[in-house]
Design an enzyme around this catalytic site. Sequence first.
Site, PDB file in Angstrom:
ATOM      1  N   ARG A 158       0.797  -1.232   0.000  1.00 51.81           N
ATOM      2  CA  ARG A 158       0.000   0.000   0.000  1.00 51.81           C
ATOM      3  C   ARG A 158       0.827   1.280   0.000  1.00 51.81           C
ATOM      4  NH1 ARG A 158      -2.128  -3.440  -1.435  1.00 51.81           N
ATOM      5  NH2 ARG A 158      -3.864  -4.601  -0.570  1.00 51.81           N
ATOM      6  N   SER A 207      -9.953   1.607   3.471  1.00 57.83           N
ATOM      7  CA  SER A 207      -9.296   1.271   4.739  1.00 57.83           C
ATOM      8  C   SER A 207      -8.655   2.501   5.366  1.00 57.83           C
ATOM      9  CB  SER A 207      -8.199   0.237   4.512  1.00 57.83           C
ATOM     10  OG  SER A 207      -8.774  -0.959   4.063  1.00 57.83           O
ATOM     11  N   GLU A 278      -3.534   4.302   6.241  1.00 59.91           N
ATOM     12  CA  GLU A 278      -3.435   4.029   4.800  1.00 59.91           C
ATOM     13  C   GLU A 278      -3.949   5.251   4.038  1.00 59.91           C
ATOM     14  OE1 GLU A 278      -4.561   0.085   3.519  1.00 59.91           O
ATOM     15  OE2 GLU A 278      -5.462   0.881   1.675  1.00 59.91           O
TER      16      GLU A 278
HETATM   17  C1  LIG Z   1     -15.356   1.438  -0.594  1.00 57.17           C
HETATM   18  C2  LIG Z   1     -13.858   1.463  -0.814  1.00 57.17           C
HETATM   19  C3  LIG Z   1     -13.162   0.266  -0.901  1.00 57.17           C
HETATM   20  C4  LIG Z   1     -11.782   0.263  -1.088  1.00 57.17           C
HETATM   21  N1  LIG Z   1     -11.124  -0.935  -1.164  1.00 57.17           N
HETATM   22  C5  LIG Z   1      -9.802  -0.956  -1.399  1.00 57.17           C
HETATM   23  C6  LIG Z   1      -9.096  -2.195  -1.542  1.00 57.17           C
HETATM   24  O1  LIG Z   1      -9.661  -3.275  -1.464  1.00 57.17           O
HETATM   25  N2  LIG Z   1      -7.763  -2.151  -1.767  1.00 57.17           N
HETATM   26  C7  LIG Z   1      -7.077  -0.983  -1.870  1.00 57.17           C
HETATM   27  O2  LIG Z   1      -5.851  -1.010  -2.088  1.00 57.17           O
HETATM   28  N3  LIG Z   1      -7.714   0.215  -1.732  1.00 57.17           N
HETATM   29  C8  LIG Z   1      -9.046   0.253  -1.510  1.00 57.17           C
HETATM   30  N4  LIG Z   1      -9.689   1.463  -1.378  1.00 57.17           N
HETATM   31  C9  LIG Z   1      -8.900   2.712  -1.378  1.00 57.17           C
HETATM   32  C10 LIG Z   1      -8.724   3.389  -2.755  1.00 57.17           C
HETATM   33  O3  LIG Z   1      -9.779   3.048  -3.635  1.00 57.17           O
HETATM   34  C11 LIG Z   1      -7.380   3.035  -3.376  1.00 57.17           C
HETATM   35  O4  LIG Z   1      -6.296   3.417  -2.551  1.00 57.17           O
HETATM   36  C12 LIG Z   1      -7.205   3.702  -4.756  1.00 57.17           C
HETATM   37  O5  LIG Z   1      -6.049   3.207  -5.365  1.00 57.17           O
HETATM   38  C13 LIG Z   1      -7.106   5.225  -4.671  1.00 57.17           C
HETATM   39  O6  LIG Z   1      -7.224   5.703  -5.978  1.00 57.17           O
HETATM   40  P1  LIG Z   1      -7.795   7.152  -6.281  1.00 57.17           P
HETATM   41  O7  LIG Z   1      -7.660   7.384  -7.725  1.00 57.17           O
HETATM   42  O8  LIG Z   1      -9.143   7.328  -5.701  1.00 57.17           O
HETATM   43  O9  LIG Z   1      -6.724   8.041  -5.505  1.00 57.17           O
HETATM   44  P2  LIG Z   1      -7.033   9.300  -4.575  1.00 57.17           P
HETATM   45  O10 LIG Z   1      -7.764   8.848  -3.364  1.00 57.17           O
HETATM   46  O11 LIG Z   1      -7.605  10.391  -5.380  1.00 57.17           O
HETATM   47  O12 LIG Z   1      -5.542   9.671  -4.140  1.00 57.17           O
HETATM   48  C14 LIG Z   1      -4.793   8.798  -3.316  1.00 57.17           C
HETATM   49  C15 LIG Z   1      -3.316   9.199  -3.420  1.00 57.17           C
HETATM   50  O13 LIG Z   1      -2.865   8.941  -4.734  1.00 57.17           O
HETATM   51  C16 LIG Z   1      -2.342  10.132  -5.316  1.00 57.17           C
HETATM   52  N5  LIG Z   1      -2.650  10.114  -6.758  1.00 57.17           N
HETATM   53  C17 LIG Z   1      -3.862  10.016  -7.351  1.00 57.17           C
HETATM   54  N6  LIG Z   1      -3.726   9.992  -8.678  1.00 57.17           N
HETATM   55  C18 LIG Z   1      -2.394  10.090  -8.942  1.00 57.17           C
HETATM   56  C19 LIG Z   1      -1.608  10.144 -10.130  1.00 57.17           C
HETATM   57  N7  LIG Z   1      -2.148  10.108 -11.348  1.00 57.17           N
HETATM   58  N8  LIG Z   1      -0.256  10.245  -9.999  1.00 57.17           N
HETATM   59  C20 LIG Z   1       0.324  10.317  -8.776  1.00 57.17           C
HETATM   60  N9  LIG Z   1      -0.384  10.281  -7.627  1.00 57.17           N
HETATM   61  C21 LIG Z   1      -1.721  10.165  -7.704  1.00 57.17           C
HETATM   62  C22 LIG Z   1      -3.046  11.266  -4.589  1.00 57.17           C
HETATM   63  O14 LIG Z   1      -2.334  12.482  -4.673  1.00 57.17           O
HETATM   64  C23 LIG Z   1      -3.104  10.695  -3.178  1.00 57.17           C
HETATM   65  O15 LIG Z   1      -1.880  10.859  -2.512  1.00 57.17           O
HETATM   66  C24 LIG Z   1     -11.074   1.498  -1.202  1.00 57.17           C
HETATM   67  C25 LIG Z   1     -11.783   2.703  -1.128  1.00 57.17           C
HETATM   68  C26 LIG Z   1     -13.158   2.694  -0.935  1.00 57.17           C
HETATM   69  C27 LIG Z   1     -13.898   3.994  -0.860  1.00 57.17           C
END
Ligand SMILES: Cc1cc2nc3c(=O)[nH]c(=O)nc-3n(C[C@H](O)[C@H](O)[C@H](O)COP(=O)(O)OP(=O)(O)OC[C@H]3O[C@@H](n4cnc5c(N)ncnc54)[C@H](O)[C@@H]3O)c2cc1C
Length: 294
Positions: A158, A207, A278
């Site tokens: 993560r 999480s 996380e």
């Molecule tokens: C209901 C639910 C279930 C979930 N289940 C899981 C799971 O099973 N496993 C898991 O790993 N995660 C899970 N997550 C967490 C989340 O979906 C992941 O961490 C996902 O990868 C975040 O992606 P995002 O695009 O929404 O990033 P954001 O939340 O928008 O950003 C997260 C981080 O990534 C950075 N970021 C975003 N885009 C970029 C880019 N293009 N380049 C560089 N940095 C960037 C942001 O600046 C920030 O630091 C869950 C979330 C929810 C709401």
Amino acid sequence: MKEHVPMSRYTTLGTGGPARWFDTPGTVEELVDRLAWAASEGVVVAVVGLGSNLLVADEGFPGVVLKLTGELARAETVEGALVAGGGVPLAVCLHRARAAELGGIEFVCAIPGTVGGAVWMNAGAYGGDVAGVLTRALVADASGADWRTPDELGLRYRSSGLRRGQVVASAEFALESRPLAEIKETVAAMQSQRKAAQPTNKRTFGSVFKNPDHDLSAGRLLEACGLRGFAIGGAQISPKHANFIENAGEACSADAVALIAEARRRAREQFGVLLQPEVQLLGALEIPTLDPQR
Ligand SMILES: Cc1cc2nc3c(=O)[nH]c(=O)nc-3n(C[C@H](O)[C@H](O)[C@H](O)COP(=O)(O)OP(=O)(O)OC[C@H]3O[C@@H](n4cnc5c(N)ncnc54)[C@H](O)[C@@H]3O)c2cc1C
């Protein structure tokens, strides 16, 4: 470039104050241009994907927030590989792979993020993670863009070695031929497992804590601390899974931070475990430190 854009629109928890600047680059050139502008002006920069693991300060973010669009939000399959812009939702990646009868990323069906957010976090579920399928990622910064291997990205549980100001513009995933029925079956099984164990149709950011090096998962530890359903302000620890915080009403980010602090304090007091968040923080948010020696 827009100004004072409320980040509550761009986070799945639905909290967060305004970004001082907000822009939507659609090509690698535009992205590098915005990053170079921010570097030359001394402005802090952040990227938002689907905001599904993001907590933004109620006071907002004093820099520029970028959301990838256009070419940076398109995906296609090419000879057994999936090539996707950093702004592509993981659900779209799965859809494209499934249409080409390519398997290996079924685990993303449980993760509501974008490609860039998933690389930054090394997102994973059900035994799979980004590091297991990623071939390379195009990383942009103020001076240009270059392709990096998973090793060079420093992907770990993560997390990655990427720093603020480095943006995942695109990524390539190596997939394998798999019959459509098999892909559908795997996805259905993962989704029903997810539905049984975690809150769905709630405003959460996934999480709260990483799983610690302990017999119990973060969720089980917090459940044993009696935290299911515990609320501060409008934020509540999920009654279904204690490693989730829900926006149960008019929550603000400060409510969520207060819950995180209380959960860490209790896990430490009752189990001697120092839980590590996380969730990613943006803006002036701080989780109180606990003495690691105790
Ligand atoms: C209901 C639910 C279930 C979930 N289940 C899981 C799971 O099973 N496993 C898991 O790993 N995660 C899970 N997550 C967490 C989340 O979906 C992941 O961490 C996902 O990868 C975040 O992606 P995002 O695009 O929404 O990033 P954001 O939340 O928008 O950003 C997260 C981080 O990534 C950075 N970021 C975003 N885009 C970029 C880019 N293009 N380049 C560089 N940095 C960037 C942001 O600046 C920030 O630091 C869950 C979330 C929810 C709401």
